[in-house]
Scaffold this motif. Structure first.
Motif, PDB file in Angstrom:
ATOM      1  N   MET A   1     -53.285 -32.806 -24.984  1.00  0.00           N
ATOM      2  CA  MET A   1     -51.663 -32.511 -24.325  1.00  0.00           C
ATOM      3  C   MET A   1     -50.707 -32.657 -25.645  1.00  0.00           C
ATOM      4  N   LEU A   2     -49.558 -32.025 -24.749  1.00  0.00           N
ATOM      5  CA  LEU A   2     -48.960 -32.279 -26.655  1.00  0.00           C
ATOM      6  C   LEU A   2     -47.799 -33.817 -25.873  1.00  0.00           C
ATOM      7  N   GLN A   3     -48.018 -34.410 -27.106  1.00  0.00           N
ATOM      8  CA  GLN A   3     -46.870 -35.826 -27.531  1.00  0.00           C
ATOM      9  C   GLN A   3     -46.130 -35.662 -27.830  1.00  0.00           C
ATOM     10  N   PRO A   4     -44.883 -36.831 -27.062  1.00  0.00           N
ATOM     11  CA  PRO A   4     -43.269 -37.022 -27.811  1.00  0.00           C
ATOM     12  C   PRO A   4     -43.108 -36.532 -29.424  1.00  0.00           C
ATOM     13  N   GLY A   5     -42.578 -35.895 -30.021  1.00  0.00           N
ATOM     14  CA  GLY A   5     -42.335 -35.234 -31.407  1.00  0.00           C
ATOM     15  C   GLY A   5     -43.545 -34.082 -31.627  1.00  0.00           C
ATOM     16  N   GLU A   6     -44.236 -33.649 -30.420  1.00  0.00           N
ATOM     17  CA  GLU A   6     -45.382 -32.746 -30.984  1.00  0.00           C
ATOM     18  C   GLU A   6     -44.777 -30.954 -30.314  1.00  0.00           C
ATOM     19  N   TYR A   7     -43.605 -30.907 -29.810  1.00  0.00           N
ATOM     20  CA  TYR A   7     -43.127 -30.182 -28.710  1.00  0.00           C
ATOM     21  C   TYR A   7     -41.979 -29.159 -30.248  1.00  0.00           C
ATOM     22  N   ILE A   8     -42.325 -27.591 -28.955  1.00  0.00           N
ATOM     23  CA  ILE A   8     -41.933 -26.707 -30.567  1.00  0.00           C
ATOM     24  C   ILE A   8     -39.872 -27.063 -30.532  1.00  0.00           C
ATOM     25  N   LYS A   9     -39.171 -27.899 -29.617  1.00  0.00           N
ATOM     26  CA  LYS A   9     -38.004 -28.106 -29.966  1.00  0.00           C
ATOM     27  C   LYS A   9     -38.187 -29.607 -31.047  1.00  0.00           C
ATOM     28  N   ASP A  10     -39.092 -30.664 -31.401  1.00  0.00           N
ATOM     29  CA  ASP A  10     -39.083 -31.184 -31.630  1.00  0.00           C
ATOM     30  C   ASP A  10     -39.615 -30.271 -33.228  1.00  0.00           C
ATOM     31  N   ILE A  11     -40.402 -29.656 -33.429  1.00  0.00           N
ATOM     32  CA  ILE A  11     -40.677 -28.594 -34.648  1.00  0.00           C
ATOM     33  C   ILE A  11     -39.317 -28.601 -35.137  1.00  0.00           C
ATOM     34  N   PHE A  12     -38.669 -27.795 -34.132  1.00  0.00           N
ATOM     35  CA  PHE A  12     -37.176 -27.384 -34.782  1.00  0.00           C
ATOM     36  C   PHE A  12     -36.191 -28.481 -36.122  1.00  0.00           C
ATOM     37  N   GLN A  13     -36.590 -29.723 -34.975  1.00  0.00           N
ATOM     38  CA  GLN A  13     -35.329 -31.216 -35.981  1.00  0.00           C
ATOM     39  C   GLN A  13     -36.724 -31.367 -37.173  1.00  0.00           C
ATOM     40  N   MET A  14     -37.675 -30.930 -37.665  1.00  0.00           N
ATOM     41  CA  MET A  14     -38.613 -31.785 -39.030  1.00  0.00           C
ATOM     42  C   MET A  14     -37.333 -30.886 -39.324  1.00  0.00           C
ATOM     43  N   PRO A  15     -37.706 -31.744 -41.098  1.00  0.00           N
ATOM     44  CA  PRO A  15     -37.782 -31.101 -42.452  1.00  0.00           C
ATOM     45  C   PRO A  15     -39.004 -30.076 -43.134  1.00  0.00           C
ATOM     46  N   VAL A  16     -37.881 -29.595 -43.818  1.00  0.00           N
ATOM     47  CA  VAL A  16     -39.039 -28.590 -44.287  1.00  0.00           C
ATOM     48  C   VAL A  16     -39.950 -28.779 -44.899  1.00  0.00           C
ATOM     49  N   GLY A  17     -40.863 -27.897 -44.997  1.00  0.00           N
ATOM     50  CA  GLY A  17     -42.091 -29.229 -45.955  1.00  0.00           C
ATOM     51  C   GLY A  17     -42.599 -29.513 -44.718  1.00  0.00           C
ATOM     52  N   THR A  18     -42.658 -29.556 -43.503  1.00  0.00           N
ATOM     53  CA  THR A  18     -43.630 -30.514 -43.137  1.00  0.00           C
ATOM     54  C   THR A  18     -44.419 -29.313 -42.594  1.00  0.00           C
ATOM     55  N   SER A  19     -46.253 -30.125 -42.410  1.00  0.00           N
ATOM     56  CA  SER A  19     -47.389 -29.622 -42.114  1.00  0.00           C
ATOM     57  C   SER A  19     -47.237 -30.120 -39.981  1.00  0.00           C
ATOM     58  N   VAL A  20     -47.344 -29.244 -39.855  1.00  0.00           N
ATOM     59  CA  VAL A  20     -47.079 -29.085 -38.544  1.00  0.00           C
ATOM     60  C   VAL A  20     -48.008 -27.772 -37.666  1.00  0.00           C
TER      61      VAL A  20
END
Length: 463
Positions: A1-20
């Motif tokens: 399951m998706l954990q907090p921090g793994e949703y697409i809404k979270d991905i939009f908040q991550m810094p460029v260069g993050t591996s996701v």
RNA sequence: UCCUCAGUAGCUCAGUUGGUUAGAGCAUCUGACUGUUAAUCAGAGGGUCGUAGGUUCGAGUCCUACCUGAGGAGCCA
């Protein structure tokens, strides 16, 4: 399951260069020579994540399974997007297809579907932009409702769904029985012998948790109910459901003025919360569904509700220079055309009408000193009509007994309700809010069947 | 439940006073294109015209009934 921090809404908040790794359902895919663009959505936020796949990075046979409606995981790096339309995008390195979706038969296309058609595929419509937004907003509003009451010390009470009392006579009820309908037990006079039924008496689905709610208000002071409610009326309109959700606060030590102000604060709080937390979805509604939504919510949040009595309302309607389909005179109930005129043309904002004639309101509403009106209130909204109905309850035992008898209701059925007036009675009041009507108001959606996951209406209980 | 309107391709719709072989856009399939975002361009496949009767030489078109959906009304949240 998706954990907090793994949703697409979270991905939009991550810094460029993050591996996701992003997981979700494919809205569309666009192919060019040597490059593919995938719009991916997991429902956590309105905006799709754009996934970019360069040629030869992912096997051709895998990419062929990535079609509208399929479910995939993409592993890659979050990069700055070189093109307009999005700040970041996911540069995909590998793709896993969890479930494909045959493009020849998948019914949900990227454009051009009517609300009526989407209703026929209610199992797939949450994947559309509109319904994703509707149900995120419905969730936010529901959360705001709990938050509002809990900040004020209200206790959430789970009143029963099955009831044996024909509560307030508020409309037709669904029967609940385990009797064999082909072979009903009979009484001597050929009636149905309900003592043989599961509960030993006739039972129904609840039309309101109010009466039970009152018992808890006279113990826990401020309470609310929030759950499904049922009406077996043969209503075929864009504003009625056979199963809908209702919120019913009930307050001890409370009169109609307190009740009315709570209702106003309540509606404003819900609006403020969704504006605060779901602006992305609201902007979509404003752009695509109803371009007055944001303006209206702003207006309601910043204006005081108008308050007039029923008698004053009748005076206004009588003075109005127009022909009413239903003639206006003191004593008649307000019709849709009257309510619309009052909210949309006279005041142009929410209006609370109070103190209705006793003949057109329920038995439990508190009698005024004039002997003709009761302490009832309706909150009317432009376009929606009645969104809240409430009242101060009759707390005087003798007055209530007289009222029940004069309306021809069976006194014995209300024995426990009457005992509340015998033991520690207190002035109290409450109201009911139809959740779906509130969602309609917040979203601009025109049909109530499109703001509940699986609508139940006469002749329709699919899904 | 009552009144009004509608039902034509997977979806959204056009189809003239009844007249030859049923139309478009999107979607799908095939091909083209190195940055699309409602992608674009070229081509192809796709129809019991809601169902059942009726009128007519001839019905998608007119009539009747029914089914489904929508809007309005009543009931209400």
């Amino acid at each position: 399951m998706l954990q907090p921090g793994e949703y697409i809404k979270d991905i939009f908040q991550m810094p460029v260069g993050t591996s996701v790794t992003a997981r979700g359902w494919v809205k569309t895919k666009r192919d060019s020579k040597g490059i593919s663009f995938i719009q991916l959505n997991d429902g956590s936020v309105f905006t799709d994540l754009q996934v970019v796949i360069d040629a030869d990075v992912v096997p051709e046979e895998t990419m062929q399974l990535v079609t509208t409606g399929s479910c995939i995981s993409v592993e890659g790096d979050l990069v700055e997007s070189p093109a307009k339309g999005q700040a970041v995008e996911l540069k995909g390195k590998s793709v896993e297809v969890h479930g494909s979706a045959d493009p020849a038969t998948y019914p949900l296309q990227k454009k051009g579907a009517s609300m009526e058609f989407l209703r026929e595929i209610a199992h797939l419509r949450p994947r559309s932009n509109t319904f994703g937004a509707v149900f995120r907003l419905r969730h936010a509003a529901s959360y705001a409702i709990h938050k509002f009451f809990q900040e004020r010390g209200f206790i959430w009470v789970h009143t029963p769904v099955i009831t044996a009392s024909d509560a307030e006579g508020a409309g037709a009820m669904f029967g609940v029985t385990t009797l064999d309908l082909m072979n009903l037990p009979r009484t001597e006079d050929r009636g149905i012998d309900w003592t043989k039924d599961f509960f030993g008496k006739q039972a129904y689905l609840t039309v309101s948790g109010q009466l039970e709610g009152e018992t808890f208000a006279e113990a826990l002071s401020n309470i609310y109910t929030f759950g499904p409610t049922f009406r077996a009326e043969n209503s075929n309109t864009p504003r009625h459901l056979a199963e809908f959700w209702m919120v019913e606060p009930e307050m001890a030590f409370c009169d109609l003025d307190d009740d009315r102000h709570l209702a106003e604060d309540f509606l404003k709080y819900i609006i403020a919360y969704v504006v605060d937390t779901r602006m992305d979805d609201l902007e979509f509604f404003n752009n695509r569904i109803d371009n007055t939504v944001l303006e209206t919510l702003e207006h309601v949040a910043n204006s005081d509700f108008e308050h007039i009595t029923y008698t004053e309302t009748i005076e206004i309607l009588e003075k109005a220079n127009r022909g009413w389909e239903f003639p206006v005179k003191w004593g008649v109930d307000l019709q849709s055309e009257h309510e619309r005129y009052i909210t949309e043309e006279v005041f142009k904002k929410p209006v609370v009408v109070t103190d209705y004639p006793k003949e057109i309101k329920a038995f439990y509403m508190r009698m005024n000193d004039d002997g003709k009106t009761v302490r009832a209130m309706d909150v009317l909204l432009p376009r929606i009509g009645e969104i809240i109905g409430g009242s101060q309850r009759e707390e005087r035992h003798d007055v209530l007994v007289e009222k029940i008898e004069s309306m021809g209701l069976p006194l014995e059925a209300y024995w426990w309700y009457l005992e509340l007036r015998k033991y520690g009675s207190v002035p109290h009041a409450g109201f009911g809010l139809g959740l779906e009507r509130m969602i309609m108001y917040l979203t601009g959606m025109k049909n109530i069947r499109d703001v509940i996951p699986f609508p139940r209406t006469p002749g329709n209980a699919e899904f």
